[in-house]
Design a protein around this motif. Structure first.
Motif, PDB file in Angstrom:
ATOM      1  N   MET A  50       0.926  -1.158  -0.137  1.00 43.88           N
ATOM      2  CA  MET A  50       0.012   0.170   0.081  1.00 43.88           C
ATOM      3  C   MET A  50       0.947   1.244  -0.247  1.00 43.88           C
ATOM      4  SD  MET A  50      -2.724  -1.949   0.562  1.00 43.88           S
ATOM      5  CE  MET A  50      -4.139  -1.029   1.523  1.00 43.88           C
ATOM      6  N   VAL A  51       1.166   1.887  -1.151  1.00 47.90           N
ATOM      7  CA  VAL A  51       1.938   3.175  -1.195  1.00 47.90           C
ATOM      8  C   VAL A  51       1.024   4.149  -2.043  1.00 47.90           C
ATOM      9  CG1 VAL A  51       4.229   3.937  -1.986  1.00 47.90           C
ATOM     10  CG2 VAL A  51       3.840   1.551  -1.336  1.00 47.90           C
ATOM     11  N   GLU A  52       0.796   5.191  -1.190  1.00 45.30           N
ATOM     12  CA  GLU A  52       0.014   6.426  -2.162  1.00 45.30           C
ATOM     13  C   GLU A  52       0.700   6.923  -3.275  1.00 45.30           C
ATOM     14  OE1 GLU A  52      -2.958   8.606   1.111  1.00 45.30           O
ATOM     15  OE2 GLU A  52      -0.815   8.624   1.377  1.00 45.30           O
ATOM     16  N   TRP A  53       0.052   7.096  -4.462  1.00 47.36           N
ATOM     17  CA  TRP A  53       0.414   7.842  -5.521  1.00 47.36           C
ATOM     18  C   TRP A  53       0.277   9.339  -5.352  1.00 47.36           C
ATOM     19  CZ3 TRP A  53       4.160   7.646  -9.128  1.00 47.36           C
ATOM     20  CH2 TRP A  53       3.910   8.514 -10.239  1.00 47.36           C
ATOM     21  N   GLN A  54      -0.985   9.639  -4.903  1.00 46.06           N
ATOM     22  CA  GLN A  54      -1.267  11.077  -4.659  1.00 46.06           C
ATOM     23  C   GLN A  54      -1.689  10.990  -2.976  1.00 46.06           C
ATOM     24  OE1 GLN A  54      -4.504  11.355  -7.512  1.00 46.06           O
ATOM     25  NE2 GLN A  54      -3.186  12.957  -8.727  1.00 46.06           N
ATOM     26  N   GLY A  55      -1.595  12.009  -2.491  1.00 50.04           N
ATOM     27  CA  GLY A  55      -1.902  12.299  -0.893  1.00 50.04           C
ATOM     28  C   GLY A  55      -3.384  12.740  -0.838  1.00 50.04           C
ATOM     29  N   PHE A  56      -3.989  12.349   0.279  1.00 47.12           N
ATOM     30  CA  PHE A  56      -5.296  12.945   0.525  1.00 47.12           C
ATOM     31  C   PHE A  56      -5.221  13.773   1.779  1.00 47.12           C
ATOM     32  CE2 PHE A  56      -9.278  12.387   2.742  1.00 47.12           C
ATOM     33  CZ  PHE A  56     -10.108  12.624   1.810  1.00 47.12           C
ATOM     34  N   PRO A  57      -5.898  14.832   1.821  1.00 46.68           N
ATOM     35  CA  PRO A  57      -6.985  15.406   0.792  1.00 46.68           C
ATOM     36  C   PRO A  57      -6.582  16.215  -0.386  1.00 46.68           C
ATOM     37  CG  PRO A  57      -7.091  16.651   2.567  1.00 46.68           C
ATOM     38  CD  PRO A  57      -5.975  15.679   2.904  1.00 46.68           C
TER      39      PRO A  57
END
Length: 142
Positions: A50-57
């Motif tokens: 699990m590695v985010e490509w884009q951060g939230f929010p």
């Protein structure tokens, strides 16, 4: 080619299940993992990276994506030639991630077309027309 190409969800699942070095990387946001669900690979003795490509929010690109994923791959004892299958909601972010990791010398890197939820159906909802959930592949929700 910028990456190894697009595959459907069933092909990706079978590839990850049959090749001990193949990995599945979910590049969606923490919010999506928490509220929408995640692929479940426990039955095949694996876990999802699990590695985010884009951060939230904010939705901005995560600047250390390649470094973070490279570290996760190395921790699992895999080399740069391990097949990597990238998953997002519908196939756009995962394609960008596959391109980035291919450019960094990893791969083959594949984009899972249609992603976890796929396109919206006639009723305006995702997850029922195509994608990981719609095809009945294993997933869990926290």
């Amino acid at each position: 080619m910028a990456y190894a190409g697009d595959v459907d969800v069933e092909t990706a699942y079978q590839a990850v299940a049959s090749n001990p070095d193949a990995v599945l990387v979910d590049v969606r946001t923490r919010a999506e993992w928490t509220f929408v669900g995640v692929p479940d690979l426990r039955a095949i003795g694996k876990d999802v990276l699990m590695v985010e490509w884009q951060g939230f929010p904010a939705g901005s690109a995560v600047p250390d994506f390649v470094e973070t994923l490279s570290g996760e791959i190395a921790r699992r004892g895999l080399d740069k030639a391990a097949p990597i299958y990238f998953l997002c909601r519908s196939g756009a972010r995962s394609m960008s991630a596959a391109i980035a990791m291919t450019s960094a010398g990893y791969g083959p890197c594949y984009n899972i077309a249609q992603g976890f939820e796929g396109p919206m159906g006639p009723e305006g909802h995702r997850g029922g027309v195509a994608g990981w959930k719609a095809k009945g592949l294993p997933w869990v929700q926290s």
